[in-house]
Design a protein around this motif. Structure first.
Motif, PDB file in Angstrom:
ATOM      1  N   ASP A  51      10.287  -2.208  12.982  1.00  0.00           N
ATOM      2  CA  ASP A  51      11.523  -2.877  13.030  1.00  0.00           C
ATOM      3  C   ASP A  51      12.873  -2.880  12.065  1.00  0.00           C
ATOM      4  O   ASP A  51      14.078  -2.859  12.345  1.00  0.00           O
ATOM      5  CB  ASP A  51      11.205  -4.357  12.109  1.00  0.00           C
ATOM      6  CG  ASP A  51      10.064  -4.762  13.312  1.00  0.00           C
ATOM      7  OD1 ASP A  51       9.418  -4.401  14.225  1.00  0.00           O
ATOM      8  OD2 ASP A  51       9.256  -6.018  13.023  1.00  0.00           O
ATOM      9  N   LEU A  52      12.813  -1.637  10.881  1.00  0.00           N
ATOM     10  CA  LEU A  52      13.793  -1.482   9.899  1.00  0.00           C
ATOM     11  C   LEU A  52      14.300  -0.160  11.289  1.00  0.00           C
ATOM     12  O   LEU A  52      15.398  -0.094  11.812  1.00  0.00           O
ATOM     13  CB  LEU A  52      13.268  -1.661   9.120  1.00  0.00           C
ATOM     14  CG  LEU A  52      14.348  -0.527   8.475  1.00  0.00           C
ATOM     15  CD1 LEU A  52      15.436  -1.687   7.926  1.00  0.00           C
ATOM     16  CD2 LEU A  52      13.873  -0.286   6.656  1.00  0.00           C
ATOM     17  N   LEU A  53      12.982   0.609  12.026  1.00  0.00           N
ATOM     18  CA  LEU A  53      14.131   1.833  12.381  1.00  0.00           C
ATOM     19  C   LEU A  53      14.648   1.140  13.782  1.00  0.00           C
ATOM     20  O   LEU A  53      15.951   1.693  14.033  1.00  0.00           O
ATOM     21  CB  LEU A  53      13.097   2.136  12.943  1.00  0.00           C
ATOM     22  CG  LEU A  53      12.153   3.511  12.332  1.00  0.00           C
ATOM     23  CD1 LEU A  53      11.584   4.354  12.558  1.00  0.00           C
ATOM     24  CD2 LEU A  53      14.050   4.930  11.597  1.00  0.00           C
ATOM     25  N   THR A  54      14.679  -0.107  14.229  1.00  0.00           N
ATOM     26  CA  THR A  54      15.112  -0.460  15.690  1.00  0.00           C
ATOM     27  C   THR A  54      16.633  -1.228  15.137  1.00  0.00           C
ATOM     28  O   THR A  54      17.442  -1.254  15.901  1.00  0.00           O
ATOM     29  CB  THR A  54      14.151  -1.868  16.236  1.00  0.00           C
ATOM     30  OG1 THR A  54      12.233  -0.846  16.449  1.00  0.00           O
ATOM     31  CG2 THR A  54      14.556  -2.513  17.969  1.00  0.00           C
ATOM     32  N   HIS A 188      -1.608   1.641 -18.020  1.00  0.00           N
ATOM     33  CA  HIS A 188      -1.922   1.510 -16.274  1.00  0.00           C
ATOM     34  C   HIS A 188      -0.813   2.001 -15.942  1.00  0.00           C
ATOM     35  O   HIS A 188      -0.082   3.161 -15.889  1.00  0.00           O
ATOM     36  CB  HIS A 188      -1.144  -0.100 -15.735  1.00  0.00           C
ATOM     37  CG  HIS A 188      -1.901  -1.268 -17.022  1.00  0.00           C
ATOM     38  ND1 HIS A 188      -3.567  -1.646 -16.176  1.00  0.00           N
ATOM     39  CD2 HIS A 188      -2.068  -2.114 -17.165  1.00  0.00           C
ATOM     40  CE1 HIS A 188      -4.256  -2.527 -16.735  1.00  0.00           C
ATOM     41  NE2 HIS A 188      -3.410  -2.910 -18.159  1.00  0.00           N
ATOM     42  N   ASN A 189      -1.020   2.358 -14.474  1.00  0.00           N
ATOM     43  CA  ASN A 189      -0.040   3.213 -13.245  1.00  0.00           C
ATOM     44  C   ASN A 189       0.803   1.691 -12.409  1.00  0.00           C
ATOM     45  O   ASN A 189      -0.611   1.500 -11.732  1.00  0.00           O
ATOM     46  CB  ASN A 189      -0.018   4.555 -12.634  1.00  0.00           C
ATOM     47  CG  ASN A 189      -1.230   4.491 -11.743  1.00  0.00           C
ATOM     48  OD1 ASN A 189      -1.894   3.844 -11.934  1.00  0.00           O
ATOM     49  ND2 ASN A 189      -0.828   4.506 -10.754  1.00  0.00           N
ATOM     50  N   THR A 190       1.636   1.355 -12.522  1.00  0.00           N
ATOM     51  CA  THR A 190       2.116   0.727 -11.504  1.00  0.00           C
ATOM     52  C   THR A 190       2.674   1.196  -9.873  1.00  0.00           C
ATOM     53  O   THR A 190       3.688   1.978 -10.521  1.00  0.00           O
ATOM     54  CB  THR A 190       3.805  -0.093 -12.366  1.00  0.00           C
ATOM     55  OG1 THR A 190       2.372  -0.895 -13.401  1.00  0.00           O
ATOM     56  CG2 THR A 190       4.026  -1.594 -11.095  1.00  0.00           C
ATOM     57  N   ASN A 191       1.705   1.397  -9.453  1.00  0.00           N
ATOM     58  CA  ASN A 191       2.366   1.652  -7.384  1.00  0.00           C
ATOM     59  C   ASN A 191       2.987   0.979  -7.127  1.00  0.00           C
ATOM     60  O   ASN A 191       1.656   0.456  -6.288  1.00  0.00           O
ATOM     61  CB  ASN A 191       0.880   2.423  -7.639  1.00  0.00           C
ATOM     62  CG  ASN A 191       1.246   3.741  -6.322  1.00  0.00           C
ATOM     63  OD1 ASN A 191       2.656   3.926  -5.272  1.00  0.00           O
ATOM     64  ND2 ASN A 191       0.393   4.611  -5.611  1.00  0.00           N
ATOM     65  N   ILE A 192       4.503   1.401  -7.010  1.00  0.00           N
ATOM     66  CA  ILE A 192       5.110   0.434  -5.944  1.00  0.00           C
ATOM     67  C   ILE A 192       5.492   1.037  -5.004  1.00  0.00           C
ATOM     68  O   ILE A 192       5.895   2.133  -4.989  1.00  0.00           O
ATOM     69  CB  ILE A 192       6.363  -0.057  -6.736  1.00  0.00           C
ATOM     70  CG1 ILE A 192       6.163  -1.321  -7.703  1.00  0.00           C
ATOM     71  CG2 ILE A 192       7.320  -0.703  -5.297  1.00  0.00           C
ATOM     72  CD1 ILE A 192       6.381  -1.623  -8.729  1.00  0.00           C
ATOM     73  N   SER A 193       4.799   0.956  -3.283  1.00  0.00           N
ATOM     74  CA  SER A 193       4.967   1.553  -2.129  1.00  0.00           C
ATOM     75  C   SER A 193       5.792   1.069  -1.256  1.00  0.00           C
ATOM     76  O   SER A 193       5.636   0.339  -0.648  1.00  0.00           O
ATOM     77  CB  SER A 193       3.177   1.829  -1.754  1.00  0.00           C
ATOM     78  OG  SER A 193       2.541   2.492  -2.141  1.00  0.00           O
ATOM     79  N   GLY A 194       7.386   1.143  -1.554  1.00  0.00           N
ATOM     80  CA  GLY A 194       8.554   0.986  -0.679  1.00  0.00           C
ATOM     81  C   GLY A 194       7.471   1.631   0.703  1.00  0.00           C
ATOM     82  O   GLY A 194       7.880   2.579   0.764  1.00  0.00           O
ATOM     83  N   PRO A 195       8.351   0.940   1.351  1.00  0.00           N
ATOM     84  CA  PRO A 195       8.513   1.055   2.647  1.00  0.00           C
ATOM     85  C   PRO A 195       9.719   1.434   3.393  1.00  0.00           C
ATOM     86  O   PRO A 195      10.804   2.188   2.409  1.00  0.00           O
ATOM     87  CB  PRO A 195       8.358  -0.332   3.562  1.00  0.00           C
ATOM     88  CG  PRO A 195       9.543  -1.232   2.810  1.00  0.00           C
ATOM     89  CD  PRO A 195       9.095  -0.955   2.075  1.00  0.00           C
ATOM     90  N   LEU A 196       9.601   1.789   4.076  1.00  0.00           N
ATOM     91  CA  LEU A 196      10.701   3.334   4.718  1.00  0.00           C
ATOM     92  C   LEU A 196      12.243   1.954   3.696  1.00  0.00           C
ATOM     93  O   LEU A 196      12.441   1.167   4.519  1.00  0.00           O
ATOM     94  CB  LEU A 196      11.190   3.167   6.084  1.00  0.00           C
ATOM     95  CG  LEU A 196      12.143   4.114   6.967  1.00  0.00           C
ATOM     96  CD1 LEU A 196      11.265   5.539   6.624  1.00  0.00           C
ATOM     97  CD2 LEU A 196      12.522   4.498   8.846  1.00  0.00           C
ATOM     98  N   GLY A 197      13.105   3.206   3.605  1.00  0.00           N
ATOM     99  CA  GLY A 197      14.308   2.191   3.136  1.00  0.00           C
ATOM    100  C   GLY A 197      14.882   1.506   1.709  1.00  0.00           C
ATOM    101  O   GLY A 197      15.116   1.210   0.984  1.00  0.00           O
ATOM    102  N   VAL A 198      13.514   1.913   1.161  1.00  0.00           N
ATOM    103  CA  VAL A 198      13.257   1.529  -0.255  1.00  0.00           C
ATOM    104  C   VAL A 198      12.124   2.289  -1.244  1.00  0.00           C
ATOM    105  O   VAL A 198      11.507   3.047  -0.378  1.00  0.00           O
ATOM    106  CB  VAL A 198      11.839   0.244   0.253  1.00  0.00           C
ATOM    107  CG1 VAL A 198      12.173  -0.784  -1.524  1.00  0.00           C
ATOM    108  CG2 VAL A 198      12.668  -0.952   0.808  1.00  0.00           C
TER     109      VAL A 198
END
Length: 316
Positions: A51-54, A188-198
């Motif tokens: 959706d973001l690419l579109t 801890h490790n805080t793994n924030i997996s941002g989508p495309l553009g984040v």
């Protein structure tokens, strides 16, 4: 405001992107997994990225796009409400914990669905899910300008305690920075997996430490947060390019002030429990679609109440 509506070729573009991303992700994982045992970060082929690419494709495609004038808002309004579960929600078993920190962590409850004795539902996200101009005065109320680049700390930080994230869904503006806290004495490790553009981040946090995270871009839907040290830990985050969002607390209540008035708005309701807000009747004249979206037009200075009642069967 001028917005370009796509031609049919955008649907084909979207499908091809998903297929390409899946293939590229597979190739990347195969290549990287053989180099020194390093863990590869996969390229995910989800609908949000498509959706973001579109959207980006629409902006770039002058040919074939049709410009349509959208009405400008006139003043501001407030939308508020409460989410209540009708009936009894089954109590979930505690999460299975493992590893060296098991004794410290103790019993970790499964708090994906939190409902109090009165049926009030916590961790519901409501957010404006349409593109609006980033202009103060017309579309964004000037009261939000002071917090546009704020650092979210203290009670507004993203924290983890007793081997669980303290929030199931965390919402912020893409231009803000949030303090990631570790209130535990174990790491801890805080793994924030941002989508495309984040932006993505995966800091190792010793007990009592912190790190800063800035999304740098907006997401169309929540994305996942995990801890590799304690795999049962999970949360979600969304970063938005506007301030029109809220997350319900223990009382199930929310309020979004100074929302653009006299113009049709699209909001989305989200809960970590899948499909909770699929095709739900909110009020006599409001119903969500299969993605939890609904359209609403508010009169200037109106305070619209949304008392939403959900059957317990959606959670059991």
């Amino acid at each position: 405001m001028r917005e370009a509506f796509s031609m049919p070729r955008l649907d084909e573009f979207r499908k091809r992107w998903i297929a390409f991303a899946a293939l590229a992700g597979s190739i990347a994982c195969c290549l990287l997994s053989g180099c020194g045992g390093a863990e590869a970060t996969p390229i995910t082929a989800d609908a949000n990225q498509a959706d973001l690419l579109t959207t980006q494709f629409e902006k770039a495609s002058g040919a074939g796009a049709v410009a349509v004038e959208l009405p400008e808002p006139s003043g501001f309004a407030t939308v508020k409400g409460r989410f209540v579960v009708d009936g009894t929600v089954s109590t979930a078993d505690p999460l299975t914990t493992t590893g060296n920190d098991k004794a410290y962590c103790g019993v970790v409850p499964d708090d994906m669905v939190e409902v109090d004795a009165d049926g009030n539902l916590r961790s519901v996200l409501i957010f404006l899910s349409m593109k609006i101009p980033n202009t103060y005065g017309a579309w964004i109320h000037e009261s939000y300008q002071a917090t546009e680049t704020a650092v979210l700390d203290g009670p507004n930080a993203f924290d983890q305690q007793k081997c669980r994230f303290k929030r199931r869904i965390f919402a912020m503006r893409a231009t803000q920075t949030v303090k990631i806290l570790n209130s535990d004495t174990v790491g801890h490790n805080t793994n924030i997996s941002g989508p495309l553009g984040v932006s993505s981040i995966n800091p190792t946090l010793p007990g009592g430490s912190s790190a800063d995270y800035s999304p740098g871009g907006a997401s169309s839907a929540p994305f996942r947060i995990a801890c590799s040290v304690h795999p049962w830990m999970g949360s979600n985050m969304i970063s938005l390019d506007h301030p029109y969002f809220a997350v319900t607390g223990p009382t199930g209540e929310f309020e979004i002030a100074n929302v653009p008035a006299e113009v049709e708005l699209t909001f989305t309701l989200w809960h970590e429990k899948k499909d909770v807000f699929k095709n739900v009747t909110l009020t006599s004249d409001l119903q969500t679609d299969r993605r939890g979206r609904f359209k609403i037009t508010l009169a200037q200075d109106e305070v619209r109440e949304l008392p939403v009642k959900l059957p317990a069967a959606k959670f059991n």
